[in-house]
Design an enzyme around this catalytic site. Structure first.
Site, PDB file in Angstrom:
ATOM      1  N   ASP A 189      -9.587   0.531 -24.146  1.00  0.00           N
ATOM      2  CA  ASP A 189     -10.136   0.451 -22.755  1.00  0.00           C
ATOM      3  C   ASP A 189      -9.842   1.893 -22.147  1.00  0.00           C
ATOM      4  O   ASP A 189      -9.190   2.496 -22.493  1.00  0.00           O
ATOM      5  CB  ASP A 189      -9.055  -0.329 -22.235  1.00  0.00           C
ATOM      6  CG  ASP A 189      -9.088  -1.819 -22.319  1.00  0.00           C
ATOM      7  OD1 ASP A 189     -10.356  -2.555 -22.902  1.00  0.00           O
ATOM      8  OD2 ASP A 189      -8.384  -2.653 -22.020  1.00  0.00           O
ATOM      9  N   GLU A 194       2.748  -6.611   8.663  1.00  0.00           N
ATOM     10  CA  GLU A 194       2.758  -5.241   8.706  1.00  0.00           C
ATOM     11  C   GLU A 194       4.041  -4.796   7.837  1.00  0.00           C
ATOM     12  O   GLU A 194       4.594  -3.602   7.758  1.00  0.00           O
ATOM     13  CB  GLU A 194       3.377  -4.715  10.193  1.00  0.00           C
ATOM     14  CG  GLU A 194       2.572  -5.101  11.319  1.00  0.00           C
ATOM     15  CD  GLU A 194       0.916  -4.776  11.082  1.00  0.00           C
ATOM     16  OE1 GLU A 194       0.704  -3.546  10.731  1.00  0.00           O
ATOM     17  OE2 GLU A 194       0.146  -5.598  11.207  1.00  0.00           O
ATOM     18  N   PRO A 204       0.877  -1.271  -0.001  1.00  0.00           N
ATOM     19  CA  PRO A 204       0.059  -0.020   0.025  1.00  0.00           C
ATOM     20  C   PRO A 204       0.866   1.129   0.086  1.00  0.00           C
ATOM     21  O   PRO A 204       0.430   2.280  -0.177  1.00  0.00           O
ATOM     22  CB  PRO A 204      -0.891  -0.127   1.336  1.00  0.00           C
ATOM     23  CG  PRO A 204      -0.452  -1.121   2.060  1.00  0.00           C
ATOM     24  CD  PRO A 204       0.555  -2.121   1.286  1.00  0.00           C
ATOM     25  N   ARG A 228      -3.993  -8.716 -20.434  1.00  0.00           N
ATOM     26  CA  ARG A 228      -4.911  -8.282 -21.611  1.00  0.00           C
ATOM     27  C   ARG A 228      -4.116  -7.535 -22.549  1.00  0.00           C
ATOM     28  O   ARG A 228      -4.712  -7.237 -23.812  1.00  0.00           O
ATOM     29  CB  ARG A 228      -5.939  -7.137 -20.919  1.00  0.00           C
ATOM     30  CG  ARG A 228      -6.831  -7.589 -19.873  1.00  0.00           C
ATOM     31  CD  ARG A 228      -7.544  -6.452 -19.324  1.00  0.00           C
ATOM     32  NE  ARG A 228      -8.342  -5.624 -20.334  1.00  0.00           N
ATOM     33  CZ  ARG A 228      -9.378  -5.752 -21.072  1.00  0.00           C
ATOM     34  NH1 ARG A 228      -9.981  -7.214 -20.699  1.00  0.00           N
ATOM     35  NH2 ARG A 228      -9.900  -5.207 -22.014  1.00  0.00           N
TER      36      ARG A 228
END
Ligand code: 6GU
Length: 246
Positions: free
Chosen positions: A169, A116, A89, A154
């Site tokens: 897209d 963590e 993150p 893709r």
């Protein structure tokens, strides 16, 4: 294209790998996915891969030695070491232009964290490209790695039956528009009808209707795609195109 996924939970992948477009791409040899269990590089009687953080605090931290040694061993397999991506993150947020960039690589080594996070020295030694899939917290990087693989394949030539279907897209370079509404049979369901124009056979009118749909949907839902220079930086088109439909 080759992906190597380094994880403490390799069993999370096969369900996804065995389905749909990815299964076909694997069967056709267009894509390879190799799974590696970081725990196999752990040392000692308990095969410990994580430990308490120095300085205190909640949770556990992934140890430097098994992770670095696993990545290095995996990179030695195969002709090229590949680009190392750490799913976290704390990374830069994955966008379609980054997906396009990654799809040009021959090999990606995807390092999935848990707990963590990693001992900082993993990052200092490996200098990975740190990537996040959005501003929320997952329990680990595995699902994020699957998201990344799904988006990247893709764009691998021949994976989609119709090559053009990924070029239009939404969010890809040259397209800042959300997709227009689509309909198929039946023409009427519970009193809801397919818009007349789509049944008209008038291709010009259909094109205009779809452009207007893309434009108004984007304006309503994602005004940021018009306004933010950063968001639009790599998207040159100022008009939805015929197929801006994904
Ligand atoms: Cl890549 N990992 C985790 N644990 N959480 C996330 C993420 C990645 N991207 C968004 N949230």
């Amino acid at each position: 294209m080759r992906f190597d996924c380094l994880t403490l939970f390799p069993d999370m992948f096969p369900g996804y790998l065995g389905q749909s477009l990815l299964k076909k791409a694997l069967d056709r040899g267009l894509v390879e996915v190799h799974l590696h269990d970081i725990r196999q590089w752990a040392k000692g009687r308990h095969l410990q891969v994580d430990d308490r953080p120095f300085g205190g605090g909640p949770g556990m931290v992934l140890k430097v030695e098994p992770v670095v040694e696993c990545v290095e061993a995996v990179q030695r397999q195969g002709p090229a070491p590949g680009r190392v991506i750490l799913l976290t993150p704390q990374g830069r947020r994955l966008t379609q232009p980054i997906v396009e960039e990654l799809s040009a690589e021959r090999r990606l080594v995807l390092l999935c964290g848990r707990y963590e996070g990693f001992d900082q020295r993993v990052i200092d030694i490996l200098r990975p490209d740190e990537i996040s899939i959005g501003d929320y917290v997952l329990n680990g990087g595995e699902v994020a790695a699957m998201v990344l693989i799904d988006a990247v394949i893709r764009l691998v030539p021949d994976v989609l039956g119709d090559r053009s279907s990924s070029q239009e897209d939404s969010f890809s370079t040259g397209n800042r528009w959300l997709e227009f509404a689509q309909y198929t049979r039946p023409r009427e369901y519970r009193g809801l009808c397919v818009p007349e124009v789509l049944l008209s056979g008038d291709h010009e009118a259909i094109l205009r209707w779809r452009r207007e749909q893309s434009y108004s949907k984007t304006r309503q839902r994602r005004a940021d795609l018009f306004e933010s220079p950063a968001a639009g930086r790599e998207r040159q088109s100022d008009q939805p195109s015929e197929g801006s439909n994904r």
